[in-house]
Design an enzyme around this catalytic site. Structure first.
Site, PDB file in Angstrom:
ATOM      1  N   GLY A  16      18.608   2.459   5.888  1.00  0.00           N
ATOM      2  CA  GLY A  16      18.991   3.812   6.284  1.00  0.00           C
ATOM      3  C   GLY A  16      20.182   4.414   5.559  1.00  0.00           C
ATOM      4  O   GLY A  16      20.861   5.280   6.102  1.00  0.00           O
ATOM      5  N   THR A  17      20.430   4.018   4.315  1.00  0.00           N
ATOM      6  CA  THR A  17      21.590   4.582   3.600  1.00  0.00           C
ATOM      7  C   THR A  17      21.411   6.071   3.296  1.00  0.00           C
ATOM      8  O   THR A  17      22.356   6.843   3.437  1.00  0.00           O
ATOM      9  CB  THR A  17      21.886   3.810   2.297  1.00  0.00           C
ATOM     10  OG1 THR A  17      20.707   3.778   1.510  1.00  0.00           O
ATOM     11  CG2 THR A  17      22.357   2.400   2.584  1.00  0.00           C
ATOM     12  N   MET A  91       8.416   2.936   3.400  1.00  0.00           N
ATOM     13  CA  MET A  91       7.541   2.083   2.604  1.00  0.00           C
ATOM     14  C   MET A  91       6.100   2.070   3.118  1.00  0.00           C
ATOM     15  O   MET A  91       5.475   1.029   3.254  1.00  0.00           O
ATOM     16  CB  MET A  91       8.107   0.652   2.561  1.00  0.00           C
ATOM     17  CG  MET A  91       9.506   0.573   1.989  1.00  0.00           C
ATOM     18  SD  MET A  91       9.669   1.335   0.360  1.00  0.00           S
ATOM     19  CE  MET A  91       8.938   0.087  -0.645  1.00  0.00           C
ATOM     20  N   LYS A  92       5.608   3.232   3.417  1.00  0.00           N
ATOM     21  CA  LYS A  92       4.224   3.364   3.861  1.00  0.00           C
ATOM     22  C   LYS A  92       3.669   4.615   3.171  1.00  0.00           C
ATOM     23  O   LYS A  92       4.351   5.630   3.084  1.00  0.00           O
ATOM     24  CB  LYS A  92       4.186   3.531   5.376  1.00  0.00           C
ATOM     25  CG  LYS A  92       2.823   3.422   5.965  1.00  0.00           C
ATOM     26  CD  LYS A  92       2.874   2.551   7.216  1.00  0.00           C
ATOM     27  CE  LYS A  92       1.540   2.382   7.824  1.00  0.00           C
ATOM     28  NZ  LYS A  92       0.898   1.137   7.505  1.00  0.00           N
ATOM     29  N   ILE A  93       2.465   4.515   2.690  1.00  0.00           N
ATOM     30  CA  ILE A  93       1.852   5.667   2.028  1.00  0.00           C
ATOM     31  C   ILE A  93       1.220   6.555   3.093  1.00  0.00           C
ATOM     32  O   ILE A  93       0.453   6.092   3.927  1.00  0.00           O
ATOM     33  CB  ILE A  93       0.824   5.216   0.967  1.00  0.00           C
ATOM     34  CG1 ILE A  93       1.559   4.457  -0.150  1.00  0.00           C
ATOM     35  CG2 ILE A  93       0.057   6.407   0.406  1.00  0.00           C
ATOM     36  CD1 ILE A  93       0.658   3.803  -1.169  1.00  0.00           C
ATOM     37  N   LEU A  94       1.571   7.835   3.054  1.00  0.00           N
ATOM     38  CA  LEU A  94       1.026   8.802   4.006  1.00  0.00           C
ATOM     39  C   LEU A  94      -0.386   9.191   3.586  1.00  0.00           C
ATOM     40  O   LEU A  94      -0.679   9.308   2.399  1.00  0.00           O
ATOM     41  CB  LEU A  94       1.913  10.043   4.072  1.00  0.00           C
ATOM     42  CG  LEU A  94       3.330   9.816   4.593  1.00  0.00           C
ATOM     43  CD1 LEU A  94       4.176  11.065   4.381  1.00  0.00           C
ATOM     44  CD2 LEU A  94       3.336   9.416   6.049  1.00  0.00           C
ATOM     45  N   ASN A 108      10.390  13.331  -0.975  1.00  0.00           N
ATOM     46  CA  ASN A 108      10.676  11.908  -1.162  1.00  0.00           C
ATOM     47  C   ASN A 108      11.787  11.741  -2.191  1.00  0.00           C
ATOM     48  O   ASN A 108      11.920  12.550  -3.103  1.00  0.00           O
ATOM     49  CB  ASN A 108       9.423  11.174  -1.646  1.00  0.00           C
ATOM     50  CG  ASN A 108       9.638   9.674  -1.736  1.00  0.00           C
ATOM     51  OD1 ASN A 108      10.252   9.067  -0.867  1.00  0.00           O
ATOM     52  ND2 ASN A 108       9.132   9.078  -2.796  1.00  0.00           N
ATOM     53  N   HIS A 110      13.000   8.894  -4.926  1.00  0.00           N
ATOM     54  CA  HIS A 110      12.466   7.703  -5.601  1.00  0.00           C
ATOM     55  C   HIS A 110      13.514   7.166  -6.575  1.00  0.00           C
ATOM     56  O   HIS A 110      14.130   7.947  -7.312  1.00  0.00           O
ATOM     57  CB  HIS A 110      11.186   8.079  -6.346  1.00  0.00           C
ATOM     58  CG  HIS A 110      10.531   6.917  -7.004  1.00  0.00           C
ATOM     59  ND1 HIS A 110       9.837   5.966  -6.295  1.00  0.00           N
ATOM     60  CD2 HIS A 110      10.486   6.530  -8.297  1.00  0.00           C
ATOM     61  CE1 HIS A 110       9.382   5.053  -7.137  1.00  0.00           C
ATOM     62  NE2 HIS A 110       9.770   5.376  -8.359  1.00  0.00           N
TER      63      HIS A 110
END
Length: 189
Positions: A16-17, A91-94, A108, A110
């Site tokens: 959560g940074t 870390m989950k693809i929508l 997002n 990256h």
């Protein structure tokens, strides 16, 4: 007259940074957004502690996050007047369904200079390729992984003495600065 701050939701999976950076910025008087909801796909993500400490509503997704759950979450986010969804180490693809529901509203961050090094292990790949620069990219989420329209980038010079951890730390520091500023700018437009 004080203008009401726009609600954003932050999707996380880990420490959560970037969430923390977004929250800290949101507490500034002149900031135009507030973190209204934190969603995690991991029930023990450290970022959830940050959200709870800041009295922000949280939700934990099921492992599968199927279409019915996505529909329910979409309704919740709409009812909460969420202007933008910010993926911050999520870390989950929508699914295309969910992305279509919030077209140009999902952002997002990256840890590479896209279009280079999409996906995982970006820093190690940049080091192995002997790149001169790495950095971070903020982009709209599209159906193709890390391929949406780029909003902003920040370059970070790769130093000869850089290890994976050192480079990761310096890139993350730039992410924490850039993400809140970009979200403020998007809310303003």
């Amino acid at each position: 007259m004080i203008k009401k701050k726009a609600n954003i939701a932050v999707f996380i999976s880990g420490r959560g940074t970037n969430l923390k950076a977004l929250i800290l910025r949101s507490k500034k008087k002149k900031c135009n957004y507030k973190v209204a909801y934190v969603i995690s796909n991991k029930k023990n993500a450290d970022g959830l502690k940050i959200a709870k400490k800041n009295k922000i509503l949280t939700k934990i997704l099921s492992r599968s996050f199927l279409k019915t759950e996505q529909k329910k979450l979409a309704k919740i986010l709409i009812n909460k007047n969420i202007k933008f969804i910010c993926l911050a180490g999520f870390m989950k693809i929508l699914s295309p369904y969910f992305i279509n529901f919030f077209k140009n509203k999902i952002i997002n961050i990256h840890p590479s200079l896209l279009p280079k090094y999409k996906g995982l292990n970006t820093h190690i790949r940049a080091l192995k390729a002997k790149e001169k620069f790495s950095g971070c990219t903020i982009h709209y989420v599209s159906k193709k992984l890390d391929s949406g329209k780029i909003i902003a980038k920040k370059k970070v010079k790769i130093l000869k003495k850089d290890s994976l951890k050192k480079l990761e730390k310096r890139v993350l520091k730039e992410e924490n600065k850039l993400y809140p500023l970009v979200i403020e700018k998007l809310v303003r437009s």
